[in-house]
Write a protein that holds these residues in place. Sequence first.
Motif, mmCIF file in Angstrom:
data_model
loop_
_atom_site.group_PDB
_atom_site.id
_atom_site.type_symbol
_atom_site.label_atom_id
_atom_site.label_comp_id
_atom_site.label_asym_id
_atom_site.label_seq_id
_atom_site.Cartn_x
_atom_site.Cartn_y
_atom_site.Cartn_z
ATOM 1 N N LYS A 10 0.835 -1.197 0.000
ATOM 2 C CA LYS A 10 0.000 0.000 0.000
ATOM 3 C C LYS A 10 0.872 1.250 0.000
ATOM 4 O O LYS A 10 0.625 2.192 -0.748
ATOM 5 C CB LYS A 10 -0.924 -0.013 1.219
ATOM 6 N N ARG A 11 1.898 1.257 0.840
ATOM 7 C CA ARG A 11 2.808 2.403 0.923
ATOM 8 C C ARG A 11 3.543 2.606 -0.406
ATOM 9 O O ARG A 11 3.654 3.729 -0.893
ATOM 10 C CB ARG A 11 3.814 2.171 2.048
ATOM 11 N N LEU A 12 4.014 1.522 -1.008
ATOM 12 C CA LEU A 12 4.725 1.622 -2.284
ATOM 13 C C LEU A 12 3.800 2.091 -3.402
ATOM 14 O O LEU A 12 4.215 2.861 -4.271
ATOM 15 C CB LEU A 12 5.370 0.279 -2.637
ATOM 16 N N ARG A 13 2.543 1.642 -3.385
ATOM 17 C CA ARG A 13 1.583 2.103 -4.400
ATOM 18 C C ARG A 13 1.312 3.592 -4.253
ATOM 19 O O ARG A 13 1.166 4.303 -5.249
ATOM 20 C CB ARG A 13 0.278 1.313 -4.308
ATOM 21 N N GLN A 14 1.224 4.085 -2.998
ATOM 22 C CA GLN A 14 1.023 5.524 -2.767
ATOM 23 C C GLN A 14 2.170 6.321 -3.357
ATOM 24 O O GLN A 14 1.954 7.337 -4.023
ATOM 25 C CB GLN A 14 0.934 5.832 -1.272
ATOM 26 N N ILE A 15 3.396 5.887 -3.099
ATOM 27 C CA ILE A 15 4.567 6.585 -3.627
ATOM 28 C C ILE A 15 4.599 6.455 -5.149
ATOM 29 O O ILE A 15 4.859 7.421 -5.859
ATOM 30 C CB ILE A 15 5.855 6.020 -2.997
ATOM 31 N N GLY A 16 4.329 5.267 -5.673
ATOM 32 C CA GLY A 16 4.370 5.014 -7.107
ATOM 33 C C GLY A 16 3.354 5.811 -7.903
ATOM 34 O O GLY A 16 3.557 6.092 -9.085
ATOM 35 N N HIS A 17 2.265 6.214 -7.256
ATOM 36 C CA HIS A 17 1.228 6.986 -7.945
ATOM 37 C C HIS A 17 1.792 8.294 -8.508
ATOM 38 O O HIS A 17 1.372 8.742 -9.577
ATOM 39 C CB HIS A 17 0.072 7.270 -6.987
ATOM 40 N N ALA A 18 2.753 8.887 -7.816
ATOM 41 C CA ALA A 18 3.320 10.170 -8.232
ATOM 42 C C ALA A 18 4.440 10.022 -9.265
ATOM 43 O O ALA A 18 4.945 11.021 -9.770
ATOM 44 C CB ALA A 18 3.852 10.913 -7.011
ATOM 45 N N ASN A 93 20.572 5.757 -1.817
ATOM 46 C CA ASN A 93 20.994 7.109 -2.150
ATOM 47 C C ASN A 93 19.830 8.061 -1.877
ATOM 48 O O ASN A 93 18.842 8.054 -2.614
ATOM 49 C CB ASN A 93 21.419 7.188 -3.611
ATOM 50 N N PRO A 94 19.919 8.902 -0.841
ATOM 51 C CA PRO A 94 18.788 9.766 -0.484
ATOM 52 C C PRO A 94 18.409 10.774 -1.574
ATOM 53 O O PRO A 94 17.278 11.210 -1.628
ATOM 54 C CB PRO A 94 19.250 10.494 0.771
ATOM 55 N N LYS A 95 19.334 11.092 -2.466
ATOM 56 C CA LYS A 95 19.030 12.061 -3.524
ATOM 57 C C LYS A 95 18.290 11.416 -4.692
ATOM 58 O O LYS A 95 17.591 12.094 -5.428
ATOM 59 C CB LYS A 95 20.315 12.711 -4.029
ATOM 60 N N LEU A 96 18.448 10.105 -4.856
ATOM 61 C CA LEU A 96 17.827 9.419 -5.992
ATOM 62 C C LEU A 96 16.674 8.501 -5.611
ATOM 63 O O LEU A 96 15.776 8.272 -6.413
ATOM 64 C CB LEU A 96 18.884 8.598 -6.747
ATOM 65 N N SER A 97 16.688 7.952 -4.421
ATOM 66 C CA SER A 97 15.688 6.967 -4.013
ATOM 67 C C SER A 97 14.290 7.587 -3.952
ATOM 68 O O SER A 97 14.066 8.573 -3.254
ATOM 69 C CB SER A 97 16.034 6.383 -2.644
ATOM 70 N N ASN A 98 13.365 6.989 -4.684
ATOM 71 C CA ASN A 98 11.979 7.463 -4.650
ATOM 72 C C ASN A 98 11.351 7.226 -3.280
ATOM 73 O O ASN A 98 10.440 7.948 -2.884
ATOM 74 C CB ASN A 98 11.156 6.768 -5.733
ATOM 75 N N LEU A 99 11.831 6.220 -2.556
ATOM 76 C CA LEU A 99 11.282 5.945 -1.229
ATOM 77 C C LEU A 99 11.626 7.062 -0.256
ATOM 78 O O LEU A 99 10.805 7.432 0.586
ATOM 79 C CB LEU A 99 11.806 4.615 -0.694
ATOM 80 N N VAL A 100 12.827 7.619 -0.370
ATOM 81 C CA VAL A 100 13.243 8.716 0.504
ATOM 82 C C VAL A 100 12.623 10.026 0.033
ATOM 83 O O VAL A 100 12.076 10.795 0.824
ATOM 84 C CB VAL A 100 14.786 8.824 0.545
ATOM 85 N N ARG A 101 12.694 10.280 -1.262
ATOM 86 C CA ARG A 101 12.217 11.557 -1.818
ATOM 87 C C ARG A 101 10.712 11.731 -1.655
ATOM 88 O O ARG A 101 10.228 12.841 -1.516
ATOM 89 C CB ARG A 101 12.597 11.648 -3.299
#
Length: 107
Positions: A10-18, A93-101
């Motif tokens: 669910k969390r990954l789908r929320q992030i992936g939506h953007a 990598n905090p600058k590239l990772s979609n999970l962090v950003r």
Amino acid sequence: MATLSIQERKRLRQIGHALNPVVMIGGQGLTENVVEETNRALSDHELIKVKIAGEDREARVAVIAEIAEVTGAEVVQTIGKIVLLYKKAKPQNPKLSNLVRHAHLSK
């Protein structure tokens, strides 16, 4: 790879939506260059969208299964011609990772 829990999906789908697709698989299918680019994108971003061309649903499902197996990624979600893939990066990598950003989206 361990299967993702419902909450993680669910969390990954929320992030992936953007997100926008970063890899496009065309009429030639899954080539060595596509696999290489997908691996690079997964190691940089951890969570990516891949767009698969073609009208044949069974062929798309086969390509999705093959790319997940070859890259070692987990299929989070599939909607039409778009698949959301996740693979945990060893050094995040905090600058590239979609999970962090995009972490603010999952709160």
